[in-house]
Write a protein that holds these residues in place. Structure first.
Motif, PDB file in Angstrom:
ATOM      1  N   SER A 179       0.740  -1.395  -0.084  1.00 30.79           N
ATOM      2  CA  SER A 179       0.121   0.109  -0.028  1.00 30.79           C
ATOM      3  C   SER A 179       0.857   1.190  -0.003  1.00 30.79           C
ATOM      4  O   SER A 179       2.225   1.376  -0.210  1.00 30.79           O
ATOM      5  N   SER A 180       0.326   2.596   0.533  1.00 31.36           N
ATOM      6  CA  SER A 180       1.046   3.765   0.511  1.00 31.36           C
ATOM      7  C   SER A 180       2.143   3.531   1.507  1.00 31.36           C
ATOM      8  O   SER A 180       3.055   4.328   1.302  1.00 31.36           O
ATOM      9  N   GLY A 213      -2.917   3.607  -1.712  1.00 36.44           N
ATOM     10  CA  GLY A 213      -4.307   3.508  -1.729  1.00 36.44           C
ATOM     11  C   GLY A 213      -4.643   2.229  -2.680  1.00 36.44           C
ATOM     12  O   GLY A 213      -5.890   1.980  -3.331  1.00 36.44           O
ATOM     13  N   SER A 214      -3.908   1.414  -3.369  1.00 34.61           N
ATOM     14  CA  SER A 214      -4.203   0.708  -4.611  1.00 34.61           C
ATOM     15  C   SER A 214      -3.639  -0.964  -4.242  1.00 34.61           C
ATOM     16  O   SER A 214      -3.441  -1.910  -5.211  1.00 34.61           O
ATOM     17  N   LEU A 216      -5.229  -3.853  -3.592  1.00 41.45           N
ATOM     18  CA  LEU A 216      -6.605  -4.119  -3.447  1.00 41.45           C
ATOM     19  C   LEU A 216      -6.844  -5.533  -4.034  1.00 41.45           C
ATOM     20  O   LEU A 216      -7.835  -5.975  -4.372  1.00 41.45           O
ATOM     21  N   ASN A 240      -5.256  -1.338   2.624  1.00 42.75           N
ATOM     22  CA  ASN A 240      -6.381  -0.686   1.735  1.00 42.75           C
ATOM     23  C   ASN A 240      -7.560  -1.429   1.607  1.00 42.75           C
ATOM     24  O   ASN A 240      -8.547  -0.908   1.249  1.00 42.75           O
ATOM     25  N   ASN A 243      -9.483   0.191   4.312  1.00 49.30           N
ATOM     26  CA  ASN A 243      -9.911   1.524   4.379  1.00 49.30           C
ATOM     27  C   ASN A 243     -10.466   2.291   3.042  1.00 49.30           C
ATOM     28  O   ASN A 243     -11.098   3.103   3.299  1.00 49.30           O
ATOM     29  N   THR A 244     -10.536   1.253   2.042  1.00 41.56           N
ATOM     30  CA  THR A 244     -11.531   1.451   0.880  1.00 41.56           C
ATOM     31  C   THR A 244     -12.765   0.838   1.067  1.00 41.56           C
ATOM     32  O   THR A 244     -13.596   1.002   0.491  1.00 41.56           O
TER      33      THR A 244
END
Length: 393
Positions: A179-180, A213-214, A216, A240, A243-244
């Motif tokens: 993730s980030s 953010g990606s 996933l 992610n 949190n998404t």
């Protein structure tokens, strides 16, 4: 010393670039991508497009006697209205593995993003020159790590001595996805993100597919991992997904299995390490989606909050604690037949006690000191004897 009046222009080609999966030729030069074109074509998400074009872990590497290096670049800088100013992208210069200089690039394009409406405004800007001087006058390996948080088009490379590709590198290649936090959000510089620190400690070449953010469990990302040559692979899964609020327990387990199945199609026996999320209090027992803390934004601070209802976990909503348990179960199940599959609890990298000493500044991302802590712990747990990436195996 070399004459400063004699410049050698070197074309920036794939044999000088490490850490990118694709190079796009633009009107200005070369744009490194961390996902191949086929993957990018399968997702129109702007968050992913922004993240994968930020060259975290991407670096120019070559051998030279040059004492002066100039790199022309066109950065794209992000500005978030209502939030504190972002740190300017940093270029790290390493000589024979040691960080000896850092600088930034002025100019460039800007993208202004309104956090309240998600509206974006793009403003073109000029090419900038990044300059490193007074380098040791001897044959040496030079690495220029590009900013992990700024899209960077490479326009030109000039030196006062010949540049030659690195052809004798026998180090293992470590391919990492996350993730980030793996991308390097809030790290001080590109060579001090936690994966870069771990790679340096482990003596390996990093390909960092950590994307803000990606992370996933996207099939196109799994295929990119499958198709990329690597000696070691790790996937950091969880934050992610929570949190998404992108899936429930019913979808999560099969998605993890499918992700790992796809990687194994191209890497049937490569050491593969599944890493669960680090400690993050807002999402330990509270589902997503995550959101900006509007009260903090009103004070000019960037912080995150969890907006889900813990009661709904019984109906399959995901939290970090639930994801750690499920990942541990899946790896234990699969490792009966896959002896090169391993699990690492992210709380061994950063746990509750660490949060008390080194809290997450925005409640989500580790700061520079914590990136170093995580990187050093990962290297100790993964690369040393009995670790998943030990050279003994």
């Amino acid at each position: 010393m070399h004459s400063q009046n004699i410049w050698i222009n070197t074309a920036i080609t794939k044999d000088l670039l490490f850490g990118a999966l694709d190079l796009e030729r633009t009107e200005h030069g070369i744009l490194p991508h961390r996902l191949p074109a086929r993957a990018r074509a399968q997702c129109a998400d702007n968050q992913l497009a922004t993240a994968e074009a930020q060259p975290s872990g991407v670096r120019l590497a070559f051998r030279t006697r040059a004492t002066i290096i100039e790199l022309d670049t066109l950065p794209t800088k992000l500005i978030y209205t209502g939030a504190p100013p972002r740190s300017q992208g940093v270029y790290d210069l390493l000589v024979d593995g040691q960080l000896i200089d850092q600088t930034g690039a002025s100019g460039g394009n800007t993208v202004t993003i309104d956090l309240a409406t998600a509206a974006e405004r793009w403003q073109p800007g000029p090419v900038s020159t990044v300059r490193f001087a007074d380098l040791p006058d001897r044959a040496k390996r030079v690495e220029i790590w590009l900013p992990h948080n700024e899209r960077t088009e490479l326009v030109g490379l000039r030196t006062d001595a010949v540049v030659e590709p690195v052809l004798d590198d026998s180090r293992r290649v470590w391919l990492h996805h996350g993730s980030s936090i793996s991308h390097g959000s809030v790290a001080a510089s590109p060579s001090t993100t936690w994966p870069a620190i771990a790679a340096s400690r482990g003596g390996v070449e990093l390909i960092n597919l950590g994307m803000g953010g990606s992370a996933l469990l996207d099939p196109f990302t799994a295929r990119a991992l499958r198709d990329t040559p690597a000696d070691l692979i790790s996937v950091k899964i969880g934050i992610n997904v929570v949190n998404t609020d992108v899936m429930r327990m019913r979808a999560f387990g099969p998605a993890v299995h499918g992700f790992l199945d796809t990687i194994r199609e191209g890497h049937p026996s490569t050491p593969l390490l599944v890493v669960s999320p680090i400690h993050c209090p807002i999402h330990e027992d509270t589902p997503g989606p995550g959101s900006f803390d509007l009260e903090a934004l009103g004070r000019g601070e960037l912080r995150f909050v969890a907006t889900g209802d813990p009661v709904e976990c019984a109906a399959g909503r995901l939290t970090l604690r639930v994801i750690r348990e499920e990942l541990a179960r899946i790896v234990a199940q699969r490792s009966v037949d896959d002896l090169n599959l391993h699990y690492l609890d992210g709380c061994e990298l950063y746990g509750q006690a660490d949060y008390a000493e080194l809290p997450l500044p925005d409640q989500l991302h580790p700061d520079a000191a914590t990136h170093r802590l995580i990187g050093e712990r990962f290297a100790k747990l993964a690369f040393t004897a009995n670790g998943a990436f030990s050279s003994v195996f």
